[in-house]
Every structure is written in structure tokens, then in C-alpha cells.
Design an enzyme around this catalytic site. Structure first.
Site, PDB file in Angstrom:
ATOM      1  N   LYS A  96       5.951 -27.969  -1.878  1.00  0.00           N
ATOM      2  CA  LYS A  96       5.602 -28.372  -0.505  1.00  0.00           C
ATOM      3  C   LYS A  96       4.440 -29.356  -0.561  1.00  0.00           C
ATOM      4  O   LYS A  96       3.463 -29.118  -1.289  1.00  0.00           O
ATOM      5  CB  LYS A  96       5.224 -27.123   0.311  1.00  0.00           C
ATOM      6  CG  LYS A  96       4.943 -27.400   1.783  1.00  0.00           C
ATOM      7  CD  LYS A  96       4.666 -26.114   2.558  1.00  0.00           C
ATOM      8  CE  LYS A  96       4.475 -26.360   4.048  1.00  0.00           C
ATOM      9  NZ  LYS A  96       4.232 -25.121   4.793  1.00  0.00           N
ATOM     10  N   SER A 144       7.159 -24.583   8.995  1.00  0.00           N
ATOM     11  CA  SER A 144       6.890 -25.931   8.547  1.00  0.00           C
ATOM     12  C   SER A 144       7.473 -26.262   7.180  1.00  0.00           C
ATOM     13  O   SER A 144       7.624 -27.440   6.854  1.00  0.00           O
ATOM     14  CB  SER A 144       5.379 -26.173   8.512  1.00  0.00           C
ATOM     15  OG  SER A 144       4.749 -25.333   7.563  1.00  0.00           O
ATOM     16  N   SER A 157       6.028 -20.007   8.452  1.00  0.00           N
ATOM     17  CA  SER A 157       6.531 -21.249   7.852  1.00  0.00           C
ATOM     18  C   SER A 157       7.319 -21.113   6.555  1.00  0.00           C
ATOM     19  O   SER A 157       7.938 -22.077   6.130  1.00  0.00           O
ATOM     20  CB  SER A 157       5.376 -22.204   7.602  1.00  0.00           C
ATOM     21  OG  SER A 157       5.140 -22.935   8.763  1.00  0.00           O
TER      22      SER A 157
HETATM   23  N1  GLN Z   1       5.157 -22.477  13.687  1.00  0.00           N
HETATM   24  C1  GLN Z   1       3.864 -21.925  13.457  1.00  0.00           C
HETATM   25  C2  GLN Z   1       2.801 -22.910  13.871  1.00  0.00           C
HETATM   26  O1  GLN Z   1       3.148 -23.985  14.256  1.00  0.00           O
HETATM   27  C3  GLN Z   1       3.696 -21.487  12.052  1.00  0.00           C
HETATM   28  C4  GLN Z   1       3.464 -22.599  11.108  1.00  0.00           C
HETATM   29  C5  GLN Z   1       3.101 -22.129   9.733  1.00  0.00           C
HETATM   30  O2  GLN Z   1       3.339 -20.991   9.365  1.00  0.00           O
HETATM   31  N2  GLN Z   1       2.488 -23.032   8.976  1.00  0.00           N
HETATM   32  O3  GLN Z   1       1.646 -22.634  13.816  1.00  0.00           O
END
Ligand code: GLN
Length: 486
Positions: free
Chosen positions: A79, A158, A182
Site C-alpha cells: 500500500k 482505503s 480500510s
Molecule cells: N472509511 C474510513 C475513513 O474514511 C476508514 C478508512 C481507513 O480505515 N483508513 O476514515
């Protein structure tokens, strides 16, 4: 020879040991898939040349019978939130478009020390803020799985690039990070396995910070066994991260297949009596049946404060983000846009460098931390966070693990996602964020296809540092469900 990219990490490892193929063969096969899969936009930076050079070293070790670990010679996607020395690391943001870290994150260093190969840096929502890969400066990731009507759907986020790369066999496994879902939600949307370990299990050193009290790294893989293999190498105490836990990392693969006789599985009554989408509810029931028929006992529990989790998360996460992102000031690294004064330079750099969602979170975060609102929002959220964690601790007096869905729906189409307002996007995280707030581990496993042909995932939540139980339970779910049988 079988298609090398269809093999699991465990199978690749066995093949290397038997000298059935070389690491260079495997990397070349993956490079072909990466070239064919560019339409998915899973990678921000491909590092194929670098991977081939690494493969040479692996092949020498394989020939000498001196493999470093089961990951030696295995190509991984990373990532693009993990700093990789001398390899561009962008966080999918314009502000870091040309950032080349002079150091390696601990997790990626651990993976390199285990002999794994990095084949590219995967796409994500900008600074990991999002749940559909909509906010990447480098463009939307596309889910390799199409809906029954032929429509393209989002990967989730994400870590959407990592999920797409694994699902389309553009790497054997990938790293993700999970602040509020995410790893687990994109894993569910793309039909793969992902685990968010206990907070502190993996070092956060060198991972570009979103919300430091919630961020945690974990693997995303085709199988539960592969996730266990990867996590074993990613995890471990690190002096460079004061929140990393000084607790030995178990041999996750050793106990993986030992079964779940007598395992007590909690199902929150808030889900049983709630208004789950019918297909998600069916998959939920099927998962309970699989666990029961393999010797587990399913018990109703209650998580009364879960309903406050989303509101709590969307105060704490932006608060921490606004503070973490203050470092992008145009001075020390990243994008700089000159201005007539120092203040103007800050303003110009940050205005040009951050996307709309990141700016929204910085503003929310700054607001809830400002004098006058701090007590009303931030402090209150911290207190509710304690109550949410306490709910789980109470439940774990009665059960060993808790089963819930990962997401309220299957993946939505790209068109649909463009019409969502921010709050609709935030609601996607309703089942995943409570676990980050409670700092607990949770694994996401694909269970079945919905009628629209898209995968549905379930998650098992565990006690602090009890990833072992999650792997065992997830393995049983994987071996007995209709998704894997297909
Ligand atoms: N969708 C969540 C957010 O936007 C989680 C994102 C994540 O886990 N990095 O904060």
C-alpha cells in the site's frame, strides 16, 4: 506448468522448496498480469525492475537451499502509505507526489528481511481517508469483479489498490492499513481475506499517519493461511514505535487448522434484531451455521454502545488527522507553492496539495479540537470510546470471538458512489469502526456471492492479541462456504 499467479503464498513457497519454478519465473508471470490489469488502476507505482533484481537474490538462496522464510521469493503489493526507501511513496496525495522516503517502514523492512519481493505500490484513498478509493489523486481503482449486470463497481477503501491487486492476481499478497475498516471492507468488496490485527501488533513506524490511535497494518491475501503467513512476518515489537506491543508473535500457521470445537461465538443482538439488508443477513446466518456445524457454540451478546461508534470515530479520526497532517507545510518535504509571505506559502501549498476530502477532515478535526469545542466533542468522544471498548470486554467474558458482517451492502457502482454525499460514505463504515475504537483484532473472510454476483464478507472479532482464534475460525468459514467452493 500451472499458472503461477493462481497459486497461494503457501503453494508458491512449497514450489520454491521443491525447485519447481524460480522466483524470477513467478515475478515475470505477475508482471504480465500487472500489464494486463492496468485498467484496474491498482498500482500507483510499479516496481517491476526492482522486483526482478530482488528475484535474482531469492533464486540464489533457493538454489542453495537457504530460503529465509515462507515469504522468500514471493511478490507482494505494498500500500502506498508505507514508506519504502528510495521508492516513491505518495499516500495517493498530490502533496507527496514526488516524495521518495530516505527510510523503510518497519513492516516493509520485516517483509524484506523475510525475503519477499515488492512488485509495486498500491493505490488508496488520499491519506487513507475514504472507503471507495474515490479520493486518490491518482484516480479511482476498479474492482476486478463485475456486477451481474456488467456494471463496474468500487473496490472499497482505503486499501482498494491492494485488494484489487490481490483479487486480479497482480501480486501474491499485499499490505493494507486499517483505521476504521480500510483492510476489511475492501477485502470484503473484492472477495479476499484481510485482517486488522490488535492495535500495537504491527509497528506503525514509517507508515504515513492518518489517525495514530487507530491506524494498524495488516495483510490482504487470497486465503486465510496466506494472511497468517504474512502477519507472522509483518508483526512484532519495534522500539521505533512506542505504541507497538512487546508481546511475542505466535506461530499463527501452526494452530490454523486445529478446528473450533467448543469455540464460543458471540452474535450481537443489535444485528439480529436490526435492519440488515436481506442478503447480508442470509450470509450472516449461513456463517453462524458453518461455525455451529463445526463444533462452535453461537451465543447472543449485546454491544449497546455500538450505535455511537460512527459519530465517535468521525470526531476522533479527523482530530488526529488534522494534527498529523500539520507537518505538510510546504517547508520540509512534499509540494511547495510559493507565496508573498510565509503564511501565504503554507496556505498555497496546502490548498494545492490536499484534495477535498482531506481538507474536510482537517477542518472537522481542527474544529473539534478548538478551544470551546474540545470538551463538547473531542473529550466526549474519548469517553464514549471507553464505553465502546468496555462493551466488547464485557462480551468477551462470555464468548471467545464475535461474528458480524463487514459492510452493510455489497460494493456499489462507480456511478452510485459519485452521487454519495460525505455522510453516506461515512455510513459504510458502521460495522468496522467500532473495532478500531476498541483496538481489537478482526478478520474479514468472503462468504458467498450475492445475487448481483458480488462477494459478501463476514468478520470475526477477537480479544486483545488473540489473532490465533480469528485465524482458526476464519479458516473454518473459508473451507466450508460457497464462495471458496466455487
Ligand atoms: N472509511 C474510513 C475513513 O474514511 C476508514 C478508512 C481507513 O480505515 N483508513 O476514515
Amino acid at each position: 506448468m500451472a499458472d503461477l499467479t493462481s497459486l497461494t503464498i503457501a503453494e508458491l513457497s512449497a514450489g520454491f522448496d521443491k525447485k519447481e519454478f524460480s522466483s524470477t519465473d513467478v515475478v515475470n508471470a505477475y508482471i504480465k498480469n500487472i500489464e494486463q490489469g492496468r485498467k484496474y488502476n491498482a498500482y500507483i507505482t510499479e516496481t517491476c525492475e526492482h522486483a526482478l533484481a530482488q528475484a535474482k537474490d531469492c533464486d540464489n538462496r533457493i538454489a542453495a537451499g537457504k530460503r529465509l522464510s515462507m515469504l522468500d521469493g514471493v511478490p507482494l503489493g505494498i500500500k502506498d502509505l508505507f514508506c519504502t526507501k528510495d521508492i516513491r511513496t505518495t499516500a495517493a496525495s498530490k502533496i507527496l507526489e514526488n516524495f521518495v522516503p530516505p527510510y523503510e517502514s518497519t513492516v516493509t523492512k520485516n517483509l524484506l528481511d523475510a525475503g519477499s519481493i515488492f512488485i509495486g505500490k498500491t493505490n488508496l484513498d488520499e491519506f487513507a481517508m475514504g472507503g471507495a478509493n474515490l479520493t486518490s489523486y491518482f484516480g479511482q481503482t476498479i474492482n476486478p469483479i463485475k456486477r451481474a449486470d456488467g456494471k463496474e463497481v468500487v473496490t472499497g477503501g482505503s486499501s482498494g489498490g491492494s485488494a484489487a491487486a490481490v483479487a486480479a492476481s497482480m501480486c501474491a499478497g499485499a499490505t493494507g492499513t486499517d483505521t476504521g475498516g480500510s483492510i476489511r471492507q475492501p477485502a470484503a468488496f473484492c472477495g479476499i481475506v484481510g485482517i486488522k490485527p490488535t492495535y500495537g501488533r504491527c509497528s506503525r513506524y514509517g507508515i504515513i499517519a492518518y489517525a495514530s490511535s487507530l491506524d494498524q497494518a495488516g495483510p490482504m491475501t487470497k486465503t486465510v493461511e496466506d494472511a497468517a503467513i504474512m502477519l507472522e512476518k509483518m508483526a512484532g515489537f519495534d522500539e521505533l514505535d512506542s505504541t507497538s506491543a512487546n508481546i511475542a508473535v505466535p506461530n499463527f500457521t501452526a494452530s490454523l487448522k486445529s478446528g473450533i470445537k467448543g469455540l464460543k461465538v458471540g452474535v450481537p443482538k443489535e444485528f439480529l434484531n436490526g435492519d440488515l439488508n436481506k442478503e447480508i443477513a442470509d450470509a450472516y446466518n449461513e456463517s453462524m451455521e458453518i461455525l455451529k456445524s463445526n463444533g462452535a457454540e453461537v451465543k447472543e451478546i449485546s454491544l449497546p454502545n455500538m450505535k455511537y461508534a460512527l459519530a465517535t470515530y468521525y470526531i476522533i479520526a479527523p482530530a488526529e488527522a488534522s494534527s498529523n497532517l500539520a507537518r505538510y507545510d510546504g517547508l520540509r518535504f512534499g509540494l511547495r507553492v510559493e507565496g508573498a509571505s510565509l503564511d501565504e506559502m503554507y496556505e498555497n501549498s496546502r490548498s494545492a496539495g490536499f484534495g477535498a476530502e482531506v481538507k474536510r477532515r482537517i477542518m472537522i478535526g481542527t474544529y473539534v479540537l478548538s478551544a470551546g469545542y474540545y470538551d463538547a466533542y473531542y473529550l466526549k468522544a474519548l469517553n464514549v470510546r471507553k464505553l465502546i471498548r468496555q462493551d466488547y470486554i464485557n462480551a468477551f467474558n462470555e464468548v471467545d470471538t464475535i461474528l458480524t458482517p463487514v459492510a452493510p451492502t455489497t460494493a456499489f457502482t462507480i456511478e452510485e458512489s459519485k452521487s454519495f454525499d460525505p455522510v453516506t460514505n461515512y455510513l459504510q463504515d458502521v460495522f468496522t469502526v467500532p473495532i478500531n475504537l476498541a483496538k481489537l483484532p478482526a478478520i474479514s473472510v468472503p462468504i458467498k456471492r450475492a445475487e448481483n454476483a458480488l462477494p459478501i464478507g463476514m468478520q470475526l472479532i477477537g480479544k486483545d492479541f488473540d489473532e490465533e482464534t480469528l485465524f482458526k475460525g476464519a479458516y473454518v468459514l473459508e473451507q466450508n462456504n460457497s464462495w471458496s467452493r466455487k
